[in-house]
Design a protein around this motif. Sequence first.
Motif, PDB file in Angstrom:
ATOM      1  N   GLY A   1       0.776  -1.227   0.000  1.00  0.00           N
ATOM      2  CA  GLY A   1       0.000   0.000   0.000  1.00  0.00           C
ATOM      3  C   GLY A   1       0.811   1.283   0.000  1.00  0.00           C
TER       4      GLY A   1
ATOM      5  N   HIS B   1       1.903   5.217   7.767  1.00  0.00           N
ATOM      6  CA  HIS B   1       1.367   4.067   7.011  1.00  0.00           C
ATOM      7  C   HIS B   1       1.055   2.887   7.910  1.00  0.00           C
ATOM      8  CE1 HIS B   1       1.842   5.963   3.120  1.00  0.00           C
ATOM      9  NE2 HIS B   1       2.993   6.420   3.562  1.00  0.00           N
TER      10      HIS B   1
ATOM     11  N   SER C   1      -7.380 -11.020  -0.821  1.00  0.00           N
ATOM     12  CA  SER C   1      -6.332 -10.607  -1.768  1.00  0.00           C
ATOM     13  C   SER C   1      -5.202  -9.782  -1.165  1.00  0.00           C
ATOM     14  CB  SER C   1      -6.961  -9.838  -2.936  1.00  0.00           C
ATOM     15  OG  SER C   1      -7.201  -8.513  -2.565  1.00  0.00           O
TER      16      SER C   1
ATOM     17  N   ARG D   1      -1.297  -9.012   0.685  1.00  0.00           N
ATOM     18  CA  ARG D   1       0.092  -9.484   0.686  1.00  0.00           C
ATOM     19  C   ARG D   1       0.181 -10.663   1.649  1.00  0.00           C
ATOM     20  NH1 ARG D   1       3.090  -6.291   3.750  1.00  0.00           N
ATOM     21  NH2 ARG D   1       1.497  -4.858   4.423  1.00  0.00           N
TER      22      ARG D   1
ATOM     23  N   LYS E   1      -1.858 -10.025   8.106  1.00  0.00           N
ATOM     24  CA  LYS E   1      -3.072  -9.976   7.282  1.00  0.00           C
ATOM     25  C   LYS E   1      -4.016 -11.123   7.623  1.00  0.00           C
ATOM     26  CE  LYS E   1      -1.914  -6.377   4.668  1.00  0.00           C
ATOM     27  NZ  LYS E   1      -2.625  -5.105   4.675  1.00  0.00           N
TER      28      LYS E   1
ATOM     29  N   GLN F   1      -2.583  -4.221 -10.858  1.00  0.00           N
ATOM     30  CA  GLN F   1      -3.834  -3.685 -10.306  1.00  0.00           C
ATOM     31  C   GLN F   1      -4.969  -3.812 -11.322  1.00  0.00           C
ATOM     32  OE1 GLN F   1      -2.995   0.283  -8.667  1.00  0.00           O
ATOM     33  NE2 GLN F   1      -3.367  -0.644  -6.681  1.00  0.00           N
TER      34      GLN F   1
ATOM     35  N   GLU G   1      -5.469  -3.235  10.882  1.00  0.00           N
ATOM     36  CA  GLU G   1      -5.234  -2.612   9.569  1.00  0.00           C
ATOM     37  C   GLU G   1      -5.176  -1.101   9.743  1.00  0.00           C
ATOM     38  OE1 GLU G   1      -4.679  -4.498   6.802  1.00  0.00           O
ATOM     39  OE2 GLU G   1      -4.046  -2.583   5.939  1.00  0.00           O
TER      40      GLU G   1
ATOM     41  N   PHE H   1      -5.049   1.484   7.693  1.00  0.00           N
ATOM     42  CA  PHE H   1      -6.138   2.088   6.900  1.00  0.00           C
ATOM     43  C   PHE H   1      -6.810   0.982   6.079  1.00  0.00           C
ATOM     44  CE2 PHE H   1      -7.958   4.013   3.087  1.00  0.00           C
ATOM     45  CZ  PHE H   1      -8.882   4.838   3.685  1.00  0.00           C
ATOM     46  N   GLY H   2      -6.167   0.589   4.959  1.00  0.00           N
ATOM     47  CA  GLY H   2      -6.737  -0.470   4.124  1.00  0.00           C
ATOM     48  C   GLY H   2      -7.217   0.063   2.781  1.00  0.00           C
ATOM     49  N   LEU H   3      -6.289   0.115   1.798  1.00  0.00           N
ATOM     50  CA  LEU H   3      -6.700   0.518   0.449  1.00  0.00           C
ATOM     51  C   LEU H   3      -7.510  -0.594  -0.212  1.00  0.00           C
ATOM     52  CD1 LEU H   3      -3.354   2.107  -0.856  1.00  0.00           C
ATOM     53  CD2 LEU H   3      -5.391   3.297  -0.037  1.00  0.00           C
ATOM     54  N   ALA H   4      -7.092  -1.847   0.029  1.00  0.00           N
ATOM     55  CA  ALA H   4      -7.702  -2.971  -0.683  1.00  0.00           C
ATOM     56  C   ALA H   4      -9.233  -3.009  -0.533  1.00  0.00           C
ATOM     57  CB  ALA H   4      -7.060  -4.279  -0.247  1.00  0.00           C
TER      58      ALA H   4
ATOM     59  N   GLU I   1     -10.871  -0.309  -2.730  1.00  0.00           N
ATOM     60  CA  GLU I   1     -10.737  -0.619  -4.161  1.00  0.00           C
ATOM     61  C   GLU I   1     -11.756  -1.701  -4.554  1.00  0.00           C
ATOM     62  OE1 GLU I   1      -5.881   0.199  -4.317  1.00  0.00           O
ATOM     63  OE2 GLU I   1      -6.632  -1.848  -4.217  1.00  0.00           O
TER      64      GLU I   1
HETATM   65  O1  LIG Z   1      -3.087  -8.970  -5.641  1.00  0.00           O
HETATM   66  C1  LIG Z   1      -2.978  -7.791  -5.289  1.00  0.00           C
HETATM   67  C2  LIG Z   1      -3.336  -7.360  -4.002  1.00  0.00           C
HETATM   68  C3  LIG Z   1      -3.151  -6.009  -3.652  1.00  0.00           C
HETATM   69  N1  LIG Z   1      -2.652  -5.132  -4.535  1.00  0.00           N
HETATM   70  C4  LIG Z   1      -2.488  -3.706  -4.164  1.00  0.00           C
HETATM   71  O2  LIG Z   1      -1.742  -3.573  -2.976  1.00  0.00           O
HETATM   72  C5  LIG Z   1      -2.247  -2.479  -2.213  1.00  0.00           C
HETATM   73  C6  LIG Z   1      -2.440  -2.943  -0.780  1.00  0.00           C
HETATM   74  O3  LIG Z   1      -2.655  -1.845   0.044  1.00  0.00           O
HETATM   75  P1  LIG Z   1      -3.366  -1.896   1.485  1.00  0.00           P
HETATM   76  O4  LIG Z   1      -4.604  -2.714   1.399  1.00  0.00           O
HETATM   77  O5  LIG Z   1      -3.567  -0.511   1.951  1.00  0.00           O
HETATM   78  O6  LIG Z   1      -2.366  -2.718   2.428  1.00  0.00           O
HETATM   79  P2  LIG Z   1      -0.782  -2.636   2.792  1.00  0.00           P
HETATM   80  O7  LIG Z   1       0.036  -3.113   1.668  1.00  0.00           O
HETATM   81  O8  LIG Z   1      -0.642  -3.377   4.072  1.00  0.00           O
HETATM   82  O9  LIG Z   1      -0.499  -1.055   3.050  1.00  0.00           O
HETATM   83  C7  LIG Z   1      -0.048  -0.309   4.192  1.00  0.00           C
HETATM   84  O10 LIG Z   1      -0.069   1.083   3.752  1.00  0.00           O
HETATM   85  C8  LIG Z   1      -1.376   1.523   3.323  1.00  0.00           C
HETATM   86  C9  LIG Z   1      -1.255   2.961   2.839  1.00  0.00           C
HETATM   87  O11 LIG Z   1      -0.968   3.822   3.903  1.00  0.00           O
HETATM   88  C10 LIG Z   1      -2.435   1.357   4.416  1.00  0.00           C
HETATM   89  O12 LIG Z   1      -3.716   1.565   3.827  1.00  0.00           O
HETATM   90  C11 LIG Z   1      -2.397  -0.057   5.003  1.00  0.00           C
HETATM   91  O13 LIG Z   1      -3.306  -0.171   6.096  1.00  0.00           O
HETATM   92  C12 LIG Z   1      -0.961  -0.396   5.415  1.00  0.00           C
HETATM   93  O14 LIG Z   1      -0.883  -1.679   6.022  1.00  0.00           O
HETATM   94  C13 LIG Z   1      -3.554  -2.047  -2.875  1.00  0.00           C
HETATM   95  O15 LIG Z   1      -3.439  -0.792  -3.507  1.00  0.00           O
HETATM   96  C14 LIG Z   1      -3.850  -3.133  -3.898  1.00  0.00           C
HETATM   97  O16 LIG Z   1      -4.432  -2.681  -5.098  1.00  0.00           O
HETATM   98  C15 LIG Z   1      -2.298  -5.548  -5.791  1.00  0.00           C
HETATM   99  O17 LIG Z   1      -1.856  -4.752  -6.612  1.00  0.00           O
HETATM  100  N2  LIG Z   1      -2.460  -6.875  -6.139  1.00  0.00           N
END
Ligand SMILES: O=c1ccn([C@@H]2O[C@H](COP(=O)(O)OP(=O)(O)O[C@H]3O[C@H](CO)[C@@H](O)[C@H](O)[C@H]3O)[C@@H](O)[C@H]2O)c(=O)[nH]1
Length: 472
Positions: free
Chosen positions: A27, A142, A256, A258, A263, A333, A357, A359-362, A365
Amino acid sequence: MKVLFLNPQGNFDKNDSHLTEHPDFGGQLIYVKEVSKELANLNVSVDIVTRQIIDRDWPEFSKELDYFDINKNPTIVRIPFDGEKFLNKEQLWPYLKEYVDNILSFYKGKNIDFITTHYADGGYSGVLLRSKLGLNFSFTGHSLGAQKMDKLNVSSKNFEDLDKEYHFSQRIMAERLSMQYASKIIVSTSMERYEQYSHPLYADVSEVANDSKYKVIPPGVNTEIFNDDLTDLDQDTVAQIENKLNKQQKPFIVLSSRLDAKKNHIAVVKAYANSRDLQDKANLGIFLRGIPDPFTDIQKLSEKERSILTPILEEIEKADIKDKVYFFDLKSQLALATAYKLFSKLKSVFVLPSFYEPFGLAPIEAGACGLAVVATKNGGPSEIFSDGSGVLINPEDIQDIVEGLIKALNNYDYFSKKVKKRVLENYTWKSTARGYLEVIEEGVKLPKKTLEKVPPLDANEIILDYLKNKKI
Ligand SMILES: O=c1ccn([C@@H]2O[C@H](COP(=O)(O)OP(=O)(O)O[C@H]3O[C@H](CO)[C@@H](O)[C@H](O)[C@H]3O)[C@@H](O)[C@H]2O)c(=O)[nH]1
Ligand SMILES: O=P(O)(O)OC[C@H]1O[C@](O)(CO)[C@@H](O)[C@@H]1O
């Protein structure tokens, strides 16, 4: 106006080549890329200042200067430090001084107006730069070490061992210094400010009650990728999914994230394995980039990945549900969004069972693509879905997960509509960038002040004291 984004981990490239394939590619990369691109649209000149990696296994990170697109703004500036090989983020701590010294050489004679820093390592680098140049900086955490420590059940007994792996002593001191010396702390939700930053390991330096110290700036969703337009699909992903589903039409429960212990994928697998009702209603879909078939590929994976995947595969075999659990290898993506859209047609549910978590972009999205959302109640999702647009669950209670999934599956139309509206109205990167611009414009006006001395990067005693007494 010239603004630097400090991200020492070094994993930016224009193709997001390894997103989610490794715990350090997630993220934060998306967040910084999207905010800096939108800031560029507001006429700010942005450099993402990161690490140069010259490593045959990671060829995307070697050029000194790189760009996401032809506008050449933002620029990815790769600074060499700590040798050339790829390193996990936990290994960078002793070398951040070298990173900052090399930044100083690179920018000698050039103007810098403001610095935004990201994650503990970026924040600490901001402190070091301020100690030299007096430049003001913002800190965006983050994900903070204290919550990670708590959720991994770190105690005074196992601290020494876990600290060797995660380097909490350095990370938490870096976070404390960043909080103390940043002109602004940027958080994604107000809950992040009041809950995460008031943790006993930060409370004496984080000034949680001070309104001028914090700015809540929610992140966004790239709606050019994550939307409900079924004409804009990645055809390789369509083929992969059609091939695997073979015309069956059940909804899916979609996981979906990481592959990272926090997670907590296993909780959903257990919930699914334990509930006939869930198995009757839906299949389980697990997206793992770079791992097409974990049952045959497991030996090729890293030790960390194996330690997370092995119990998942064992649970699936034990419950005899191999025919109901599908794995998908999605490489971008766009591929991810395509899968979300196709599964939305089947009235499917996205689930994020993280122990915590930030925040949580996933989930936002997935919601933008039409999936109903079930997410952990711990952290950002409880604020994102506070209007009831998603189902919140306790990630440590398997029965609660089962019930949450059934509720979302049974009421798909209601939740899908509500979450889509919620996300589109509240989470756009344009408004995130506008929030950053306000922070930058305010920071530029502040007087520059160098720091006398930066304390050593070691919170060992503070952490042990907290673990022994559960207070400082
Ligand atoms: O198969 C996949 C799965 C995920 N993603 C991308 O990976 C990102 C994951 O982001 P997020 O869900 O926010 O998790 P983290 O990777 O753990 O990100 C950290 O940083 C983010 C931004 O500050 C915060 O929202 C999270 O809570 C924090 O743990 C997203 O944009 C997804 O689109 C992919 O591209 N492919
Ligand atoms: O699990 P942690 O150490 O809290 O870190 C979260 C990780 O997720 C990321 O967003 C991945 O890009 C990075 O910020 C960080 O490496």
